[in-house]
Structure formats: C-alpha cells, structure tokens
Write a protein that holds these residues in place. Structure first.
Motif, PDB file in Angstrom:
ATOM      1  N   LEU A  28      44.907  13.993   8.252  1.00 52.26           N
ATOM      2  CA  LEU A  28      46.137  13.210   8.023  1.00 52.26           C
ATOM      3  C   LEU A  28      45.828  11.858   7.402  1.00 52.26           C
ATOM      4  N   ALA A  29      44.747  11.218   7.866  1.00 50.03           N
ATOM      5  CA  ALA A  29      44.378   9.904   7.307  1.00 50.03           C
ATOM      6  C   ALA A  29      44.096  10.025   5.811  1.00 50.03           C
ATOM      7  N   LEU A  30      43.389  11.091   5.421  1.00 49.98           N
ATOM      8  CA  LEU A  30      43.105  11.313   3.997  1.00 49.98           C
ATOM      9  C   LEU A  30      44.397  11.571   3.212  1.00 49.98           C
ATOM     10  N   TYR A  31      45.401  12.102   3.912  1.00 52.11           N
ATOM     11  CA  TYR A  31      46.696  12.431   3.290  1.00 52.11           C
ATOM     12  C   TYR A  31      47.642  11.207   3.286  1.00 52.11           C
ATOM     13  N   GLY A  32      47.134  10.081   3.803  1.00 52.21           N
ATOM     14  CA  GLY A  32      47.966   8.868   3.780  1.00 52.21           C
ATOM     15  C   GLY A  32      48.868   8.711   4.993  1.00 52.21           C
ATOM     16  N   VAL A  33      48.565   9.459   6.082  1.00 46.35           N
ATOM     17  CA  VAL A  33      49.325   9.305   7.330  1.00 46.35           C
ATOM     18  C   VAL A  33      48.394   8.673   8.355  1.00 46.35           C
ATOM     19  N   ASP A  34      48.664   7.415   8.688  1.00 47.35           N
ATOM     20  CA  ASP A  34      47.820   6.655   9.599  1.00 47.35           C
ATOM     21  C   ASP A  34      48.103   7.051  11.050  1.00 47.35           C
ATOM     22  N   ALA A  35      47.106   6.850  11.912  1.00 43.08           N
ATOM     23  CA  ALA A  35      47.286   7.165  13.344  1.00 43.08           C
ATOM     24  C   ALA A  35      48.470   6.390  13.937  1.00 43.08           C
ATOM     25  N   SER A  36      48.785   5.237  13.369  1.00 38.85           N
ATOM     26  CA  SER A  36      49.917   4.435  13.881  1.00 38.85           C
ATOM     27  C   SER A  36      51.275   5.027  13.467  1.00 38.85           C
ATOM     28  N   ASP A  37      51.238   6.042  12.583  1.00 34.10           N
ATOM     29  CA  ASP A  37      52.495   6.668  12.126  1.00 34.10           C
ATOM     30  C   ASP A  37      53.014   7.736  13.085  1.00 34.10           C
ATOM     31  N   TYR A  38      52.210   8.092  14.103  1.00 31.45           N
ATOM     32  CA  TYR A  38      52.697   9.065  15.093  1.00 31.45           C
ATOM     33  C   TYR A  38      52.305   8.577  16.487  1.00 31.45           C
ATOM     34  N   ASN A  39      53.146   8.905  17.481  1.00 34.14           N
ATOM     35  CA  ASN A  39      52.944   8.368  18.829  1.00 34.14           C
ATOM     36  C   ASN A  39      52.501   9.397  19.855  1.00 34.14           C
ATOM     37  N   SER A  40      52.433  10.659  19.457  1.00 30.61           N
ATOM     38  CA  SER A  40      52.061  11.692  20.424  1.00 30.61           C
ATOM     39  C   SER A  40      51.401  12.839  19.661  1.00 30.61           C
ATOM     40  N   GLU A  41      50.793  13.749  20.430  1.00 30.95           N
ATOM     41  CA  GLU A  41      50.194  14.928  19.806  1.00 30.95           C
ATOM     42  C   GLU A  41      51.261  15.756  19.094  1.00 30.95           C
ATOM     43  N   GLU A  42      52.445  15.842  19.727  1.00 33.43           N
ATOM     44  CA  GLU A  42      53.574  16.577  19.112  1.00 33.43           C
ATOM     45  C   GLU A  42      53.867  16.045  17.711  1.00 33.43           C
ATOM     46  N   GLU A  43      54.003  14.710  17.628  1.00 33.47           N
ATOM     47  CA  GLU A  43      54.333  14.086  16.327  1.00 33.47           C
ATOM     48  C   GLU A  43      53.194  14.281  15.324  1.00 33.47           C
ATOM     49  N   MET A  44      51.956  14.228  15.810  1.00 34.50           N
ATOM     50  CA  MET A  44      50.800  14.438  14.928  1.00 34.50           C
ATOM     51  C   MET A  44      50.842  15.853  14.333  1.00 34.50           C
ATOM     52  N   PHE A  45      51.091  16.854  15.203  1.00 40.51           N
ATOM     53  CA  PHE A  45      51.143  18.233  14.707  1.00 40.51           C
ATOM     54  C   PHE A  45      52.346  18.465  13.779  1.00 40.51           C
ATOM     55  N   ALA A  46      53.435  17.751  14.030  1.00 42.49           N
ATOM     56  CA  ALA A  46      54.600  17.856  13.138  1.00 42.49           C
ATOM     57  C   ALA A  46      54.232  17.335  11.742  1.00 42.49           C
ATOM     58  N   GLU A  47      53.478  16.227  11.698  1.00 43.00           N
ATOM     59  CA  GLU A  47      53.041  15.666  10.407  1.00 43.00           C
ATOM     60  C   GLU A  47      52.150  16.652   9.654  1.00 43.00           C
ATOM     61  N   VAL A  48      51.216  17.260  10.375  1.00 38.50           N
ATOM     62  CA  VAL A  48      50.288  18.162   9.686  1.00 38.50           C
ATOM     63  C   VAL A  48      51.002  19.452   9.265  1.00 38.50           C
ATOM     64  N   GLN A  49      51.997  19.880  10.053  1.00 37.60           N
ATOM     65  CA  GLN A  49      52.784  21.053   9.655  1.00 37.60           C
ATOM     66  C   GLN A  49      53.577  20.756   8.376  1.00 37.60           C
ATOM     67  N   ASN A  50      54.112  19.537   8.286  1.00 39.34           N
ATOM     68  CA  ASN A  50      54.821  19.146   7.057  1.00 39.34           C
ATOM     69  C   ASN A  50      53.888  19.171   5.850  1.00 39.34           C
TER      70      ASN A  50
END
Length: 293
Positions: free
Chosen positions: A31-53
């Motif tokens: 995600l970091a390489l894709y331009g999504v910083d760790a501060s852009d998601y607050n939980s594992e759920e949100e992290m997996f939603a970002e990667v699914q997108n």
C-alpha cells in the motif's frame, strides 16, 4: 476445481501469472508503494479494504485480460470479496478469462539450516473445499543458503502439501524461493533442482503441479523441470528485482513465464487518474508479457 479450459490455458497459454496475493504482513508495504500511507487507515479492516480497492482497480483495467495475463493468485481473504456483484474468483474467469489461484501458506517459520519452512496450515482441507471456482493454490517457503539438509526439508514439505492439494482436485504451485541476496545462490539452485527432480519422480500420473522459482543465475537451469511430465508450467518470481531487471533475466530463460507481484504494480499509485493508471499498468503488463513469451 481444475476445469479443462483452464488446464489448457495454464499448460499452453501465452502470457504470465499476476500475483495479487499480498497478505497481512506484506500489505502495508504494498500500500505504501501504491501511495496509501499507514496513517490513511485506522484498522486492519480499513487496510484490507484499501488493498482490495487496489486489486479491483488492477483487475478491472482494460489490459488485464487473458491476452497477456493467463492467471492471477489471490489472498484467501479476497475470496470473500466481490467485483461488480461477482466473487473475485468468478469475475476473473467469467469476465476476464484469467484463471484464479489461491495463496494458502500462513507465512514462514524462523530460519533453521539456512531455510525457512512454511508454518503449519491449519484447516487446509476445509479451505480447499470452500475455494469454489479456484483452479489451484500457491504456497511459499524460502531458501537463504546452499544447505543440502535444509533444502531437502523445504522440498519435502512442499510436496507433502502439493499432494493434499492435488487430492482436492486442484493444481498446486510449489514455491521454494531462493533468496536473490544469498551469497550461495548458484549452489542453492543446483541442490534445489536435484531435490525437485527427485520428488517429481515420486508423483503418479495425474498428480500434476506447477513450480514457482527464483530466476536462476544460470540461464535455462530449470529446463529439465519444465520438461518433466508432472510439471504443467515453471513460473518465475521477481524476488525483489526491479521490473526491468526481472524481465531482462526472465527473457534469458526460454521455459519460464513470469509470476510477478511487486514488478506488476511498480509505479502505480492511488492518486493517478484511471487513464494514467491504466496506461502505467498496461506498460508493466506488456513488459512482463514480452519477457514471458
């Protein structure tokens, strides 16, 4: 379950396998390489939603079809996701003619004898039974040095899991990765080749597998594996090489095709417009395709 059209595509199709199987451990980096910083998601759920997108955006791109991409490897959690109302595995095959595979390993043990075996895979039979529409699996272990005992243990474990996958009617991708930074990479590859050949000879007719291997230092080292009657295909992992390097090295190995993850998504970012994203992805797909054929 492996169907005949999918089997034909995996055996003879021109193109490569897209590795879209970033798991919990590798997702933040992807995600970091894709331009999504760790501060852009607050939980594992949100992290997996970002990667699914991110995955959905790749799969929906115009160039992501079986003209160049013959298969895609998915993370287990992705099986429960959908694209345009269809499960991801169903969408891949029915809309894109791309064969779905499932990553089944649960990560690596600590290093012993110069290698990292797979952690146990609890509930594997249940996972395989539930994986509707999936053609095969992928399972990874790592070889860090040319230790004969360690390499034999890696290959034996891989083939044990492969037999279970075959028994469930699927085709396993056996992935004993050799670390590209290993000081004894060439020696490790020679030992690995011999071990794999020995284990291939224990398989019966119909127990077909695929192999996913680090691009070897010696070009065409793995031709004998590709020619073995039990091997459907030998595919290459990018292992940390850049897209450019990986494609260059791969093009020197006539009987390997790519199965790249990081090299596929190199240079893509969430902030791109769809047109920019599709152009950049299309260019990566084309480079990897050319190196694979």
């Amino acid at each position: 379950m492996a169907n005949a059209d999918q089997r034909e595509q995996m055996t003879n199709g021109a193109g490569f396998i897209a590795a879209l199987d970033q798991s919990g451990g590798s997702t933040p980096k992807a995600l970091a390489l894709y331009g999504v910083d760790a501060s852009d998601y607050n939980s594992e759920e949100e992290m997996f939603a970002e990667v699914q997108n991110m995955r959905a955006r790749i799969i929906l791109a115009d160039d992501f079809t079986n003209a160049k991409v013959i298969a895609a490897i998915l993370f287990e959690r992705t099986l429960g996701e959908s694209i345009d109302g269809k499960s991801v595995a169903d969408y891949l095959w029915s809309e894109k003619n791309v064969v779905p595979f499932l990553k089944i390993d649960k990560g690596l043990e600590n290093e012993a004898n110069g290698v990292q075996l797979m952690k146990p895979i609890p509930g594997l039979a249940g996972t395989l039974a539930k994986a509707t529409g999936v053609f095969g699996t992928k399972e990874r272990s790592v070889i860090n040095e040319a230790n004969a005992e360690g390499i034999a243990a890696v290959v034996a474990q891989q083939f044990d899991v492969a037999r279970e996958v075959v028994a469930a009617g699927m085709v396993p991708i056996v992935e004993p990765e050799v670390n590209i930074h290993s000081a004894t990479k060439s020696e490790a590859e020679a030992i690995l080749k011999a071990e794999i050949l020995k284990n291939l000879d224990t398989l019966n007719e119909g127990q077909d597998i695929m192999l996913k291997l680090t691009i070897p230092n010696e070009a065409n080292l793995y031709d004998a594996l590709a020619d073995h009657p039990r091997v459907m295909r030998v595919v290459a992992l990018s292992g940390g090489y850049s897209t450019e390097q990986a494609c260059d090295l791969l093009s020197q190995n006539g009987k390997m095709i790519a199965s790249f993850s990081r090299a596929l998504t190199e240079g893509l970012s969430k902030q791109m417009s769809d047109a920019e994203f599709n152009t950049a992805l299309g260019s990566n797909i084309d480079k990897i395709y050319q190196a694979s054929i």
